[in-house]
Design an enzyme around this catalytic site. Sequence first.
Site, PDB file in Angstrom:
ATOM      1  N   HIS A 144      52.805   6.702  34.306  1.00 48.71           N
ATOM      2  CA  HIS A 144      53.490   6.866  33.018  1.00 48.71           C
ATOM      3  C   HIS A 144      53.625   5.657  32.269  1.00 48.71           C
ATOM      4  CE1 HIS A 144      56.511   8.497  30.093  1.00 48.71           C
ATOM      5  NE2 HIS A 144      57.098   7.725  30.578  1.00 48.71           N
ATOM      6  N   ASP A 169      54.652  13.921  29.750  1.00 50.25           N
ATOM      7  CA  ASP A 169      53.140  13.448  28.834  1.00 50.25           C
ATOM      8  C   ASP A 169      52.211  14.903  28.728  1.00 50.25           C
ATOM      9  OD1 ASP A 169      53.959  10.831  29.212  1.00 50.25           O
ATOM     10  OD2 ASP A 169      53.812  10.881  31.402  1.00 50.25           O
TER      11      ASP A 169
HETATM   12  P1  NAD Z   1      70.500   5.437  28.339  1.00 48.28           P
HETATM   13  O1  NAD Z   1      70.604   3.724  28.179  1.00 48.28           O
HETATM   14  O2  NAD Z   1      70.963   6.169  27.265  1.00 48.28           O
HETATM   15  O3  NAD Z   1      71.507   5.847  29.700  1.00 48.28           O
HETATM   16  C1  NAD Z   1      71.090   5.323  30.947  1.00 48.28           C
HETATM   17  C2  NAD Z   1      72.201   5.383  31.634  1.00 48.28           C
HETATM   18  O4  NAD Z   1      72.163   4.940  32.984  1.00 48.28           O
HETATM   19  C3  NAD Z   1      73.705   4.541  31.081  1.00 48.28           C
HETATM   20  O5  NAD Z   1      74.412   5.427  30.893  1.00 48.28           O
HETATM   21  C4  NAD Z   1      73.821   3.419  32.179  1.00 48.28           C
HETATM   22  O6  NAD Z   1      75.309   3.329  32.191  1.00 48.28           O
HETATM   23  C5  NAD Z   1      73.208   4.272  33.514  1.00 48.28           C
HETATM   24  N1  NAD Z   1      73.013   3.363  34.716  1.00 48.28           N
HETATM   25  C6  NAD Z   1      72.362   2.282  34.497  1.00 48.28           C
HETATM   26  N2  NAD Z   1      72.142   1.690  35.599  1.00 48.28           N
HETATM   27  C7  NAD Z   1      72.551   2.481  36.542  1.00 48.28           C
HETATM   28  C8  NAD Z   1      72.778   2.540  38.095  1.00 48.28           C
HETATM   29  N3  NAD Z   1      72.528   1.552  38.820  1.00 48.28           N
HETATM   30  N4  NAD Z   1      73.332   3.762  38.478  1.00 48.28           N
HETATM   31  C9  NAD Z   1      74.015   4.752  37.742  1.00 48.28           C
HETATM   32  N5  NAD Z   1      73.583   4.725  36.140  1.00 48.28           N
HETATM   33  C10 NAD Z   1      73.342   3.685  35.651  1.00 48.28           C
HETATM   34  O7  NAD Z   1      68.971   5.541  28.600  1.00 48.28           O
HETATM   35  P2  NAD Z   1      68.174   6.783  28.669  1.00 48.28           P
HETATM   36  O8  NAD Z   1      67.784   7.208  27.289  1.00 48.28           O
HETATM   37  O9  NAD Z   1      69.124   8.233  29.236  1.00 48.28           O
HETATM   38  O10 NAD Z   1      66.712   6.709  29.508  1.00 48.28           O
HETATM   39  C11 NAD Z   1      67.132   6.354  31.021  1.00 48.28           C
HETATM   40  C12 NAD Z   1      65.746   5.956  31.477  1.00 48.28           C
HETATM   41  O11 NAD Z   1      64.766   6.999  31.401  1.00 48.28           O
HETATM   42  C13 NAD Z   1      64.929   4.810  30.966  1.00 48.28           C
HETATM   43  O12 NAD Z   1      64.517   3.518  31.800  1.00 48.28           O
HETATM   44  C14 NAD Z   1      63.974   5.380  30.312  1.00 48.28           C
HETATM   45  O13 NAD Z   1      62.897   4.403  29.799  1.00 48.28           O
HETATM   46  C15 NAD Z   1      63.557   6.246  30.890  1.00 48.28           C
HETATM   47  N6  NAD Z   1      62.837   7.579  30.367  1.00 48.28           N
HETATM   48  C16 NAD Z   1      61.821   8.162  31.220  1.00 48.28           C
HETATM   49  C17 NAD Z   1      60.946   9.084  30.519  1.00 48.28           C
HETATM   50  C18 NAD Z   1      59.749   9.545  31.467  1.00 48.28           C
HETATM   51  O14 NAD Z   1      58.984  10.282  30.714  1.00 48.28           O
HETATM   52  N7  NAD Z   1      59.607   9.058  32.514  1.00 48.28           N
HETATM   53  C19 NAD Z   1      61.297   9.496  29.256  1.00 48.28           C
HETATM   54  C20 NAD Z   1      62.483   9.042  28.673  1.00 48.28           C
HETATM   55  C21 NAD Z   1      63.181   7.909  29.262  1.00 48.28           C
HETATM   56  C1  LMR Z   2      59.018   8.293  27.130  1.00 53.08           C
HETATM   57  O1  LMR Z   2      57.535   8.391  27.321  1.00 53.08           O
HETATM   58  O2  LMR Z   2      59.462   8.640  25.889  1.00 53.08           O
HETATM   59  C2  LMR Z   2      59.789   7.485  28.088  1.00 53.08           C
HETATM   60  O3  LMR Z   2      58.989   6.833  28.955  1.00 53.08           O
HETATM   61  C3  LMR Z   2      60.449   6.454  27.335  1.00 53.08           C
HETATM   62  C4  LMR Z   2      59.457   5.333  26.736  1.00 53.08           C
HETATM   63  O4  LMR Z   2      59.937   3.997  27.032  1.00 53.08           O
HETATM   64  O5  LMR Z   2      58.470   5.356  26.103  1.00 53.08           O
END
Ligand code: NAD
Ligand code: LMR
Length: 330
Positions: free
Chosen positions: A186, A158
Amino acid sequence: MKKPVRVAVTGAAGQIGYSLLFRIASGEVFGEDTPVQLSLIELPAAVKSCEGTAMEIEDCGFKTLDKIDIYDNTDAGFNGINWALLVGSKPRGPGMERNDLIRDNGHIFVGQGKSLNKAASDVNIVVVGNPCNTNSLIAQHNCKDIPPTRFTAMTMLDENRAKAQLAKKAGVGVGQIANLGIWGNHSSTMVPDFEHATIGGKPVTDVIKDRNWLETTFFTTVQKRGAAIIEARGKSSAASAASACIDHVKQFMRKTPQGEWFSAAVASTGNPYDIPPGLIFSFPVRSLGDGKGYEIVKDVKLSSFMRDKIAATTKELMEEREVVKNMLVK
Ligand code: NAD
Ligand code: LMR
């Protein structure tokens, strides 16, 4: 070479994992003189895909990569780690808010908190999986032996987004923007504090005189950027999220220069901004430079505009805490 650093990444086979792991192994984060031991943790069904990612990491020939292990459980995967990057969890889809994921993802962080308590001690925890503030709160409550100050959640994405928007509006490079603090959750209530940020050393409000743009377009663009990316790509942000996670760890690894700060969600101490103690709340923070010690910046004077926005994001985090109260160990 220094002592190896052991880094666990959950969700290692996911889209963020694929952008994150190579940069950690490369020496970019912990330095050219620190061997990196990676602990990749995935659900059993994704272990094979994780093996493929591990092969590719090996094939990069990074001199800092000491070893890679793959696990389908956190008790083993967290053993003796120094950093836990908790990414693994479900991402949201179009039309959802991040806190719609609480019921799907919250329980993951109960188990991971318990595993951290058993398997690790000198560890810093960064929660990326959404809703990241409340997931970090859940993990922290289930991990009584590790100090709450070691639990963080990522709002660096952010901050980076906010800086990029200000740089574009002012027609300057993003490196000119400093001290952009994100307050709160967030989520779409987050507060990108333009009032204390600077552009080329001058207050943002002296350079961008259109206060209406700052309070409306800028605010909502940053608050809703995640949703805009999902709308455009059909998937949530990945490379930018991984890059922000790298920035978050790097910021905690270096002493923050005098007069500067960065954004991270950390445990509120209740002072001086009256945020309920214990909430994992994004503040402007300064790192002490040892990878774990930090201070919340204490002397930020908040306008009534910012105070109202911060009250709304605080309320939302308290509501999230209420929803997950059964997952919180008292
Ligand atoms: P994705 O679906 O591509 O990958 C998630 C992975 O996590 C998958 O491979 C799945 O098998 C694995 N997984 C699920 N449960 C699990 C567990 N209990 N233990 C271990 N592995 C597990 O998703 P992504 O795009 O990589 O996003 C992951 C997370 O990050 C989401 O919750 C997304 O919303 C979040 N995210 C947060 C931010 C932020 O700024 N804080 C930014 C982007 C994404
Ligand atoms: C983001 O900010 O891009 C991540 O938290 C993914 C989402 O769900 O917005």
